[in-house]
Design a protein around this motif. Structure first.
Motif, mmCIF file in Angstrom:
data_model
loop_
_atom_site.group_PDB
_atom_site.id
_atom_site.type_symbol
_atom_site.label_atom_id
_atom_site.label_comp_id
_atom_site.label_asym_id
_atom_site.label_seq_id
_atom_site.Cartn_x
_atom_site.Cartn_y
_atom_site.Cartn_z
ATOM 1 N N ALA A 186 0.839 -1.197 0.000
ATOM 2 C CA ALA A 186 0.000 0.000 0.000
ATOM 3 C C ALA A 186 0.874 1.246 0.000
ATOM 4 O O ALA A 186 1.944 1.282 0.613
ATOM 5 N N VAL A 187 0.392 2.296 -0.684
ATOM 6 C CA VAL A 187 1.139 3.549 -0.812
ATOM 7 C C VAL A 187 0.200 4.711 -0.510
ATOM 8 O O VAL A 187 -0.947 4.730 -0.964
ATOM 9 N N ALA A 188 0.691 5.676 0.257
ATOM 10 C CA ALA A 188 -0.030 6.926 0.506
ATOM 11 C C ALA A 188 0.747 8.055 -0.150
ATOM 12 O O ALA A 188 1.943 8.230 0.114
ATOM 13 N N ILE A 189 0.068 8.824 -1.021
ATOM 14 C CA ILE A 189 0.698 9.950 -1.712
ATOM 15 C C ILE A 189 0.154 11.243 -1.124
ATOM 16 O O ILE A 189 -1.061 11.452 -1.083
ATOM 17 N N ILE A 190 1.057 12.114 -0.675
ATOM 18 C CA ILE A 190 0.650 13.380 -0.061
ATOM 19 C C ILE A 190 1.448 14.508 -0.672
ATOM 20 O O ILE A 190 2.677 14.546 -0.569
ATOM 21 N N GLY A 191 0.782 15.432 -1.339
ATOM 22 C CA GLY A 191 1.438 16.594 -1.919
ATOM 23 C C GLY A 191 1.172 17.836 -1.097
ATOM 24 O O GLY A 191 0.057 18.033 -0.591
ATOM 25 N N VAL A 192 2.179 18.680 -0.935
ATOM 26 C CA VAL A 192 2.003 19.938 -0.216
ATOM 27 C C VAL A 192 0.942 20.784 -0.925
ATOM 28 O O VAL A 192 0.977 20.951 -2.147
ATOM 29 N N PHE A 193 -0.014 21.252 -0.172
ATOM 30 C CA PHE A 193 -1.140 22.046 -0.667
ATOM 31 C C PHE A 193 -1.896 21.344 -1.800
ATOM 32 O O PHE A 193 -2.445 21.990 -2.695
ATOM 33 N N SER A 194 -1.962 20.023 -1.736
ATOM 34 C CA SER A 194 -2.702 19.301 -2.775
ATOM 35 C C SER A 194 -4.184 19.652 -2.803
ATOM 36 O O SER A 194 -4.809 19.540 -3.870
ATOM 37 N N PRO A 195 -4.825 20.083 -1.671
ATOM 38 C CA PRO A 195 -6.224 20.504 -1.806
ATOM 39 C C PRO A 195 -6.419 21.702 -2.731
ATOM 40 O O PRO A 195 -7.535 21.962 -3.172
#
Length: 1004
Positions: free
Chosen positions: A158-167
């Motif tokens: 499983a992988v979690a992708i989180i981008g800065v200010f992605s919202p």
């Protein structure tokens, strides 16, 4: 032509189902044709199937006209809360962040055992956005490919992708492109992207994304099982799962975002109660009341769901949806940010034990212990031997249940005292959930609703809706489809109205896209939050649109549920539960493991080596000294813990100002910018060290002898600590504010004529801005802000260094010690279960100004700051464990409320009438004295976290004498904030804090 909806709510003990005729909602029965309660089965699916089969049989409907089935389940959240490794996967975290976020790695605040199950490594890659939409760095395909190969080689699924200010990435392209590339190399991986899971607030969104990724494999299996049950039942309609916020998502989307269903159980009950009471029709028996001026006043509606063990209470918004919990919520001990209802729970239910109070043999307690699902075996009315709350209401002849003759021997005095206890418990929890002073109408639902008396103090009307025992299943059946927008907009050259209109339409379009009937969608929630420290007008906009599910075209005989039987979730036992013993053991609350009564900080030869316990205590104290500003302390506390664990014991050293030589050079470091950015574009950890080193080069210094925080209040009170470890500099037990203030010229050094330049700002990319001269300290602030906007509103700052002599003469001494003593007093009061207010005033002078409940908050942007005011009303909760005894509040006279304006920090506190009219105000305290608002746990509440309904204590502490001179009051007093009022301090004389170094020094 009739169409039907089926709702199912899966609880720990029972699985409830209800079927409704959607064409009969306006009829007295609200369209409920049948309901059924079946035991929850180990595999969940067969219990759901049995419950649905029962309502189909009882209602005798043409099941080809069932337009939807909605299921609410606790299966996913239970896997996390129980840390059941059978159903959880290790997760690799991919951050799209460029050079940022490294100062707080993933999993930093996860409980010990849960982290051992889930931590699958971390990867920091180019990507992400600035707050204004600029790209931090373009995606690097080669780095993503390399990371994917490493993940597969490690056996991670499983992988979690989180981008800065992605919202802010409206199309979701940044994270989506990364996901596509990962899956092109490893199609078997389960991938979760953060932009569809949580709002701005990097760590909380990342934590939620990790939890979502960990449960993805199980979610796909379970939802396939649900689909298979639909096939066996012959149902061809769409299948939905209910979400935390009271709306629904289709089963395939739920399989991708199972975290959105975690809190669906309580939400279903609240939504169902509102529907069964007719709150959506306008015909409900809720008469409009009038306020003291005779103006119409809509009642506030609370739902009280009484089960077998607990009572859950939630306030309903005018939209009919539950009021969401503020800020962050903890799931399995993990701090997350996603929308769930704010629910207050107490240990009161039909199975609650009624026992003699051991402290007073004349009184009785009801709960929190309960016989739970064994009530039909244990309660007296069912032939058992345990006196329960159900026995009390049967003995009082309130309901007919079981064998009434079996409770005839219960003494009348016992019945009366137990009823009084039940009544008092309900009144207290209801009062805690009130959102205003409007009249209260209570909807009573659940199997234990019979416990509630007909009259409750502070409640205008108690309503028992029809089908109250099936409210949870009904709530699932009638839930609506939503579309939600959560964005930050820079309003430049555009009108705010046009920006809002665009966001509204986007929310409506999303609702229709998600399955809502186009002609039924409406906007039910609009929130605007202006952002601080931006030269351009920036605002965070949150909008929710909802609508009834559309009836599928050609429903009869069609098959709208797609089923892939590959990897089908089998009906049967999942095997023995595999649970880690220390699953929920906190990694960030070290004080829970020790007795603060006997704890001593480590001070040797006048050097204080900070421990993890010390950091936790200082964090709490900095919050109180923040006076509403300084930023939240949680992130800075995490950074300090990480620094201490990385550099080892003794790496964070504090020295007294008296330890300095006159010629020693002390640098001043802090974070500078907008808290909204600082908490999203998390620092790399290099910003403040780079600023300090740049300052050293500018001045031609060989080295600094120590470092000092820029302010002791809020998160900035600790932001320089990691730099001290990185550069090997001790921290001076002092600061130039003694609290938090909104600008750089609010320092004692600036007030008393010391030069404010040079000043240095930096970012994680290595950019450095140096201001060598400014005509006034105020102009320096303007120049710094302009540079900060260009650097992305999250900067490290180094201010003009001060000599040891200057620190001793015009710094505020012993402020880190003061934060430690305040924090220790609060945490010690928790351990002793005594008043934290009294405990604080045992270690520093001060006064309790008011205890009450927040009844109004408003905010707006002005002069680059968050301006606003909070109104606090009287608190009727007399059961608080932290009610002060020895330090009574300010005499209120005829006034009943307290009004507190703020400019980031709280400016003054005044007694007032409920309208906060200016003529009614009697000022109790103003800046520069410290005004803090504390929650029920003793932790300070920043101005950004104020909201309706919080029970709070307002305290004041005297400012240091350096702030009480005529020169200082012009800047740090009311005049400096444009207030036309004289300074008003509390009577207590300032007393300098004790020094931890001096009190605990051990010199063998």
């Amino acid at each position: 032509m009739s169409f039907y909806r089926i709702g199912v709510d899966v609880g720990g003990t029972n699985t409830d189902a209800a079927i409704l005729d959607i064409t009969a909602y306006d009829e007295p029965g609200r369209g409920v044709l049948a309901s059924h309660k079946a035991p929850t089965t180990p595999d969940i699916t067969s219990g759901i199937e049995a419950a649905i089969e029962a309502v189909l049989k009882a209602s005798k409907v043409d099941q080809t006209r069932v337009s939807s089935v909605t299921i609410g389940t606790t299966h996913f959240i239970n896997a996390l809360v129980e840390a059941d490794s059978r159903r959880l996967d290790r997760v690799a975290v991919v951050r799209l962040c460029g050079p940022f976020t490294r100062q707080i790695p993933p999993f930093s605040d996860f409980p010990v055992g849960l982290r051992s199950i889930l931590d699958g490594g971390s990867y920091y890659l180019p990507g992400g956005f600035e707050i204004d939409g600029r790209s931090i760095a373009p995606l690097d395909h080669e780095q993503i490919t390399a990371a994917t190969k490493a993940i597969v080689a490690a056996g991670i699924r499983a992988v979690a992708i989180i981008g800065v200010f992605s919202p802010l990435d409206y199309e979701g392209s940044n994270e989506a492109d990364c996901e596509r590339l990962i899956l092109s190399h490893a199609p078997g991986l389960q991938v979760a992207c953060s932009n569809n899971i949580g709002p701005i607030g990097f760590m909380e969104r990342e934590n939620a994304t990790i939890l979502n990724a960990a449960i993805l494999n199980t979610a796909h299996k379970v939802t396939k099982g649900f689909k298979r049950a639909m096939c066996r039942l012959g149902l061809t309609c769409p299948l939905f799962l209910s979400q935390n916020d009271g709306t629904i998502i289709d089963v395939d989307t739920a399989a991708e975002y199972p975290i959105k269903t975690f809190a669906s159980g309580p939400t279903n009950s609240m939504i169902g109660a509102a529907f069964l009471a007719g709150l959506d029709t306008g015909k409900q028996p809720n008469d409009t009341a009038s306020d003291s001026n005779g103006c119409p006043q809509e009642p506030q509606v609370l739902v009280v769901d009484i089960g077998g063990t607990t009572t859950d209470v939630c306030a309903l918004l005018p939209s009919g949806f539950p009021r969401p919990a503020p800020g962050f919520v903890e799931v399995g001990g993990v701090r997350t940010a996603f929308s769930i209802p704010e629910v207050a729970s107490i240990g009161l239910g039909g199975g609650s034990l009624v026992e003699q109070d051991p402290c007073s043999l004349q009184d009785f307690t009801v709960g929190p212990t309960s016989v739970g699902h064994a009530i039909q075996r244990e309660a007296l009315v069912f032939g058992g031997r345990t006196l329960t709350a159900t026995d009390i209401v049967v003995a009082a002849a309130k309901v007919k249940l079981g064998d009434e003759t079996l409770v005839q021997s219960v003494p009348r005095s016992t019945i009366q005292k137990a009823q009084q206890q039940i009544k008092k418990k309900l009144e207290i929890v209801i009062d805690a959930m009130k959102v205003s002073q409007a009249p209260v109408h209570v909807l009573l639902v659940g199997g234990g609703a019979m416990l509630a008396p007909p009259v409750l103090e502070g409640v205008e009307k108690c309503i028992h809706p029809i089908h109250e025992g099936a409210a949870n299943a009904v709530g699932a059946a009638i839930a609506k489809v939503s579309g939600q927008v959560d964005v930050v907009e820079i309003i430049s050259g555009r009108s705010e109205d046009s920006v809002l209109a665009e966001a509204r339409q986007k929310a409506i379009d999303l609702a229709v896209q998600n399955g809502a009937a186009p002609n039924d969608v409406r906007i039910v929630e609009v929130n605007k939050m202006p952002l601080q420290y931006t030269n351009q007008s920036a605002v965070r906009i949150q909008i929710k649109a909802v609508g009834k599910p559309a009836i599928p075209k050609g429903l009869v005989g069609s098959s709208t549920v797609s089923i892939d039987l590959n990897g089908e979730y089998q009906n049967g036992d999942e095997g023995s539960k595999v649970k880690v013993s220390n699953a929920l053991e906190s990694t960030i609350r070290p004080s829970l493991k020790i007795s603060l009564e006997t704890y001593r900080p480590h001070v040797r030869n006048r050097v204080w080596s900070l421990s993890e316990v010390d950091l936790q205590l200082i964090s709490t104290g900095c919050g109180a000294l923040g006076t509403g500003g300084g930023g939240p302390t949680h992130y800075e506390y995490l950074k300090c813990l990480i620094a201490l664990r990385s550099h080892g014991p003794g790496s964070l050293k504090v020295i007294s100002p008296d330890h300095l030589q006159d010629s020693d050079s002390v640098c001043i470091g802090a974070m500078y910018g907008s808290p909204s950015v600082i908490n999203e574009r998390i620092a790399s950890g290099d910003e403040i060290p780079l600023a300090v080193e740049s300052m050293r080069k500018v001045l031609g210094e060989k080295r600094f002898q120590a470092i000092m925080p820029g302010e002791i209040g809020g998160g900035n009170g600790m932001s320089a600590f990691p730099t001290s470890a990185a550069l090997g500099l001790p921290i001076v037990d002092a600061d130039p504010m003694g609290r938090a203030y909104p600008t750089l010229y609010h320092t004692t050094f600036s007030i008393y004529g010391y030069p404010s330049v040079p000043a240095v700002l930096t970012d994680a990319r290595g950019n450095v801005a140096v201001i060598m001269n400014s005509e006034t300290p105020q102009r320096l602030e303007t120049m710094m802000r302009t540079a900060a906007v260009e650097l992305g509103l999250s900067c490290g700052v180094a201010l003009t260094p001060r000599s040891g002599l200057e620190v001793r003469s015009h710094g505020i001494p012993n402020t880190i010690s003061l934060a430690w003593y305040i924090g220790r007093s609060v945490h010690l009061a928790r351990q002793r279960k005594t008043s934290y207010v009294d405990a604080i005033f045992d270690v520093c002078p001060g006064k309790l100004l008011f205890t009450g409940k927040i009844v109004d908050v408003h905010r707006f942007i002005g002069r680059g700051y968050t301006l606003g005011a909070v109104l606090i009303g009287p608190d009727t909760n007399d059961e608080s464990e932290t009610t002060p005894k020895g330090n009574q509040r300010q005499d209120q006279g005829s006034a009943s409320h307290v009004y507190i304006p703020f400019q980031n920090e709280y400016l003054y506190a005044a007694l007032s009438d409920p309208e906060a009219s200016e003529q009614s105000q009697k000022v109790l305290c103003t800046v520069p004295d410290l005004i803090s608002i504390l929650g029920q746990d003793g932790e300070a509440i920043g101005s950004q976290d104020l909201r309706y309904g919080l029970h709070v204590s307002v305290i004041a502490m005297p400012a240091h004498p350096l702030w009480k001179t005529e020169k200082a009051l012009k800047i740090g007093g009311p005049e400096g904030f444009g207030l036309k009022m004289p300074p008003c301090g509390i009577d207590d004389t300032f007393a300098q804090s004790r020094s931890v170094v001096e009190e605990y020094d051990y010199n063998p």
